[in-house]
Enzyme design. Structure first.
Site, mmCIF file in Angstrom:
data_model
loop_
_atom_site.group_PDB
_atom_site.id
_atom_site.type_symbol
_atom_site.label_atom_id
_atom_site.label_comp_id
_atom_site.label_asym_id
_atom_site.label_seq_id
_atom_site.Cartn_x
_atom_site.Cartn_y
_atom_site.Cartn_z
ATOM 1 N N GLU B 92 0.825 -1.152 0.021
ATOM 2 C CA GLU B 92 -0.020 -0.020 -0.077
ATOM 3 C C GLU B 92 0.816 1.225 0.052
ATOM 4 O O GLU B 92 1.509 1.819 1.102
ATOM 5 C CB GLU B 92 -0.802 -0.037 1.239
ATOM 6 C CG GLU B 92 -1.843 1.313 1.211
ATOM 7 C CD GLU B 92 -2.621 1.457 2.266
ATOM 8 O OE1 GLU B 92 -3.196 0.366 2.941
ATOM 9 O OE2 GLU B 92 -3.298 2.520 2.554
ATOM 10 N N ASP B 294 1.551 -14.118 12.980
ATOM 11 C CA ASP B 294 0.628 -14.973 12.261
ATOM 12 C C ASP B 294 -0.353 -13.876 11.616
ATOM 13 O O ASP B 294 -1.105 -13.254 12.397
ATOM 14 C CB ASP B 294 -0.203 -15.790 13.088
ATOM 15 C CG ASP B 294 -1.234 -16.844 12.322
ATOM 16 O OD1 ASP B 294 -1.701 -16.229 11.519
ATOM 17 O OD2 ASP B 294 -1.579 -17.622 13.084
ATOM 18 N N HIS B 385 -1.660 10.103 -1.191
ATOM 19 C CA HIS B 385 -1.728 8.792 -2.011
ATOM 20 C C HIS B 385 -1.401 9.047 -3.194
ATOM 21 O O HIS B 385 -1.026 8.011 -4.092
ATOM 22 C CB HIS B 385 -3.118 8.226 -1.586
ATOM 23 C CG HIS B 385 -3.157 7.448 -0.522
ATOM 24 N ND1 HIS B 385 -3.161 7.788 0.846
ATOM 25 C CD2 HIS B 385 -3.252 5.848 -0.251
ATOM 26 C CE1 HIS B 385 -3.253 6.683 1.547
ATOM 27 N NE2 HIS B 385 -3.006 5.768 1.120
#
Lengths: 409, 409, 409, 409
Positions: B92, B294, B385
């Site tokens: 991302e 995990d 972004h």
């Protein structure tokens, strides 16, 4: 690509040492045949640094996580009946084996049918007004602006579009539920841009005191809206498994599975959870990691329900409902390196593949939950983890004694 | 290892093309100095197949995910004041940059203080009886069995121990809440073995009709018990940031941050969520992936709250509460390859390091939520972004025009 | 009826013994003037047995609960600006006084404005099919049946109508969300009849295996759907109160109220509750009991949010959002005896009054939450309960000493 | 009082007009025999105004709500096996009849066994500190203060006591979970006084910045803490009903009841509710109203679960779990008028009776949920509401035609 529905070969294994060169090579060969291309990056060829452009800052290299194959999975998706291998990346021993066993159960029922039933990425800007009356007026303006905003959104994206606008007044705040179609991408950046445009337009026309683009922030968190309304892709997968196959492959019965699910529901009811599945998070995380999906979505995507019933003639009917799958086959981390290789293995890479991918995920989750519940009913769970899992001795040989010693971790 | 609290150098960047060989090499050199060892696997050396034994079945190779550095992070943990780089694996775009900016904000406040406040892995077997009376009697037996079960559990593990037993009757079902200490591992396999022993002992002594080892299954799902009671490690991180630093580094103010959080809470209240943070799932997933944790736990671990207040003298007080961090610095995927390299970089590898690791995670989450909320208040989120993220053109050069064209994704 | 917005007289009280004949008679006289009719049943005239026909079986008589007046309440409803007394039945000492004080706060802000924003009674039958494919087909049939079902529903009711149908597939189950308009009644019996007709029609046309008319049973329980979507009537009430009035009438300030609400929200966030108000359940239960509403709805109706902000010029902006008010001014227990007298006192009896009644309820809830929060910020809560509440000595006289003695309950 | 377990007579009814003088008089005579005293107030004698002292302000009179009898109920409580009539006040036609039918089902199983399993009223003050470190220190102080605070609380109440203190740190806030025993009263005023003393003591010793006595306000709202931890009295009731009795009395079977509950749970799972019962709110509200309980607690008290199973020999095992019953047999509205008469009828008035009362409530809820689920499985629900309910013609005579006409409400 594995377009055929007829039987794929089982995945080769080496009982004496399955993590040595020969069995791994055999599986890579299997992959090459199934995918029509060698899994070079999965096999160790480093992904070029430039492939990470736009995906990360301060790049140093690549995290490496073990990747195995589950399957074959028989699944009827919106692309038709398929049989394929599912790549999973994990360090939880016994997980791939458990999903593989579940896929055998699905195959015994003729395969799972899976379908995406709804699509729509929500983004909920919040605008704050002087009082409720002003918020109510702004809600009216919003209700009358769908065509205007569809046009506005079309200037910022080719692949996405605004589907609907549902304003709701909360005191002096206006929650503006926007729903977008996003093609085969998750589309969150597109939606953020679009929500910025739409909410700024409303702010300007209605004199809001404040505006928050992600005001009711549903993103990447388990939540009731996602459970009730769905978000991203909503998928279902189901199967009917003959009683005899359950007994033979998993030493369990439809009645035992219904009884454990019944008890789980009594337990879940106290948890205030939106995740009424058993190990969905495990399967989703492992396939997401293999396929370059955004792992921060795992909690939201694991929303849903597992359901069992004793069907006609005493068989087991089993289904999963996954109303909030946020996945993409274009954009994000999907296009390069190991992710692209893994998506391609399942014919999931690129345009027109997001539904197919979500449907495979749903069938995979169904396989995993069936297998784990069966293990619980036959009290094989702990044993399987001891045989396959982390507690196993680190090399080949006689696992018996050493395993038992090592178990005292 | 970065044991010193005095200033670490900033992470080297190359403004013209930061994903090329030179800046990556500079950062690898920085890593080597900070960790006292080269990040060989992160740099591309494949992890040996044998390292995956006990961690995966049907191994084919390794998934590769881009890995970058955030920081330096100044944090006072239970090991003392530290300054360190935080490895994050993600696709991302803008995420590592956002966390890095948040860490600058923390540093401007003298660093974050973070502490683990509680430890305990719960596992809740369920036993079913003939009726409520029988379940009540079994609850009495359970209450009287703590010493017996501690002894029983000690036969199956050296590192874990049974802390407490809390039985509760739900109709004819007995939910047996067991809490374990697990040392520096997550310890779920140990807990499963122990719960199997304990519940089987109770079943045998009380004539249960049925027994489900994970009966009230809290594992890997966002849930209210984890939020109220905590699970795994419960951590807090906080900081006080001068008003001037907020203005300078993030173009925001304490009042703006309080106002947006206030609005978020009104939005969250409708969501039935246990995740009252902003982008905790992002940061946790990226560090978990780098550090061999995990990833299926991300949804459960992102439980918690963010809190802001205008402090004395107009500064910002900010905290995160993370009651359910399920992380390990031994066992699981932590010991080899890129995971071990990443853990070692933060002095988090091995025994005696799980609290320290959880505290770093809490401070990291605080950094990310501060940075993102600041970006929202200054309406910089979408812009960031577009500048850093996936929509950027794939090569160096004039990003302006091409970025804008590409933005129409 | 109190249609005028200009000032109603304050409620007469007797400081020496307010529960004696004279002050009660004075208040009954006030009631007669305000309502245009004597409150005979409230004053003790038994309701005739026959009035209970169709409302209860095995009738023995009537439960009697003390009934007092709060107010005057200044509120701008959809019928226009009003001033009125609010009847409340309760045995919780200090409750009516607390709501009355809150109504003074509202009046100091010029009264509250309250509006119903949405109407719609949901009922969600569930049909079970052979598998998901069959459920999907039935969902298509349902989507195409709106006109048919509107016609069908119109044969069973004059006052209600089917607004919308939203089917969603959950595995092999079809949840059929029906939304009805119900006029001025709650309409649940009408909705049950209609849902029976509609779901039976779908069952017959789609060969369902099973059908449950109230399958997803949202009735009379706090739930996320009611919070997100609303149920019954969704109302808002707000007010802006001058800073000076807050200080004078309640010894508090906008800042103190915002601080306590902020802290409450941090606390509520852990509770998984849909009731983000402070004492809404108290006020709703007391007015429901006075006005013949169904008290089993209190938990569902208390869904919603309280919101405070420091407004322009340092005043307090306060609002309540009540998305799930299930109330009726016709049908149910509304038409006779004390209920009809109480509804009439507020001009809430009969056709065309349900919105008005819901709006009064919203303003009443706002008054109560304002008053209680103010009491908490000034640490007057416990003192008020000791002065007015149950712990008070049972007769008039010097409350001081005896109160203190009696306090050791 | 009905101390005997042997058979009470059925409640007299008049098939031609059950709301006329004769059948009501017959039931009052039954009451007098069962309670050992005439139900004067229930029969219409107004409660003296003075009885409302300390319970309400601005008294005007009394709300009157129709009151009927359900039963006989056979229940084994902590006081031993009993048979008794349950007074219920409601205006929902068919409700008392439904509970009565459920009580017949219980009797067919030999009666229900009900027990209170836990007692404890929680109150959760919140204190705010400078930062997390200060909150952690205050938590330590709190943990060490149990004896001190027990002593402090004993100065303000004779009947209540502090059981436990559990502080938890949420950023810089300290949530101080206090649990009290409260004898046979709900005890909320006592708990408020005690929490005021305790939290003020901690505030003073630890220099808190702010203190909120009800900071994490669980009172009178459905919430996850009440569901997980219980609040007030936690009760269970269960029964095993012969298959033949189910068929004869309710035209249903254990399998049908399990199937509908299974489907309800799938529906409930989406609702984020803590109320997993069917119509608990109805029964609780009706008995609360008859017995002078606080109706604002209905939403919190309706927390819990219903459970069905096919037992040995094909019988039905049924249970309810009600973890949060907030009820009192002393204090509050319990001591006078119709409330005292109703409590006395069930031997529930005064000291030593709160457990017994809670147990009767649990058995009553079980009866109601059994009856309603049975009605749903045999599709009798809508028919019963039409026959008994509000839509019935207002006088005796030929209900058939007129009922059908009137049904078009």
């Amino acid at each position: 690509m594995s377009r055929r529905a007829h039987a794929l070969p089982p995945i080769p294994r080496d009982a004496s040492d399955d993590h040595s060169i020969a069995p791994v090579a055999a599986r890579r060969a299997l992959w090459s045949r199934a995918a029509g291309a060698d899994p070079l990056h999965v096999s160790g060829t480093p992904v070029p640094l430039a492939a990470a452009r736009g995906k990360i800052e301060n790049l140093v290299g690549y995290a490496q996580v073990p990747l195995g194959l589950a399957g074959p999975l028989r699944v009827d998706t919106s692309l038709g009946p398929r049989e394929l291998y599912v790549p999973m990346a994990t360090t939880e021993g016994a997980l791939v084996a458990s999903y593989s066993r579940g896929m055998k159960l699905l195959a015994a029922g003729g395969g799972s049918r899976a379908r995406v039933l709804r699509r729509g990425l929500t983004q909920n800007p919040v605008l704050v007004y002087r009082d409720a009356r002003a918020a109510e007026r702004a809600a009216e303006t919003a209700r009358a602006s769908l065509a205007r905003w569809r046009q506005l959104v079309s200037t910022t994206t080719r692949h996405g579009a605004l589907s609907s606008v549902a304003p709701s007044v909360l005191g002096r705040r206006l929650v503006l539920q926007l729903v977008f179609t996003t093609g085969d991408a998750i589309g969150i950046n597109m939606a953020a841009r679009a929500a910025e445009l739409v909410s700024a337009d409303l702010e300007q026309r209605t004199k809001a005191l404040a505006r928050f683009v992600h005001g009711q922030d549903v993103e990447k968190r388990a939540n009731a809206r996602a459970q009730i309304e769905g978000r991203g892709r909503s998928a279902v997968a189901d199967v009917t498994i003959p009683r005899a196959a359950l007994a033979k492959l998993a030493r369990t019965s439809p009645e035992k599975l219904c009884a454990i699910l019944d008890s789980y529901r009594v337990g879940f009811a106290e948890l205030g959870t939106q995740n009424w599945l058993v190990q969905a998070a495990n399967g989703l995380a492992a396939v997401f990691l293999a396929c370059g999906q955004d792992l921060a979505y795992v909690g939201e995507c694991a929303t849903g329900q597992l359901d069992f019933a004793v069907g006609e003639r005493g068989d087991l009917y089993a289904s999963v409902h996954l109303p909030a799958l946020l996945v993409g086959t274009v954009g994000g981390g999907s296009g390069q390196g190991t992710a692209a290789e893994c998506l391609r293995l399942m014919d999931c890479l690129g345009e027109g593949r997001a539904d197919h991918f979500a449907e495979i995920l749903a069938a995979t989750v169904l396989a995993g939950d069936l297998s784990l519940m069966a293990a619980f009913t036959s009290h094989e769970f702990v044993a399987a983890h001891e045989r396959l899992g982390r507690n196993r001795p680190s090399g080949p040989g006689k696992p018996g004694k050493r395993a038992r010693r090592k178990l005292r971790s």
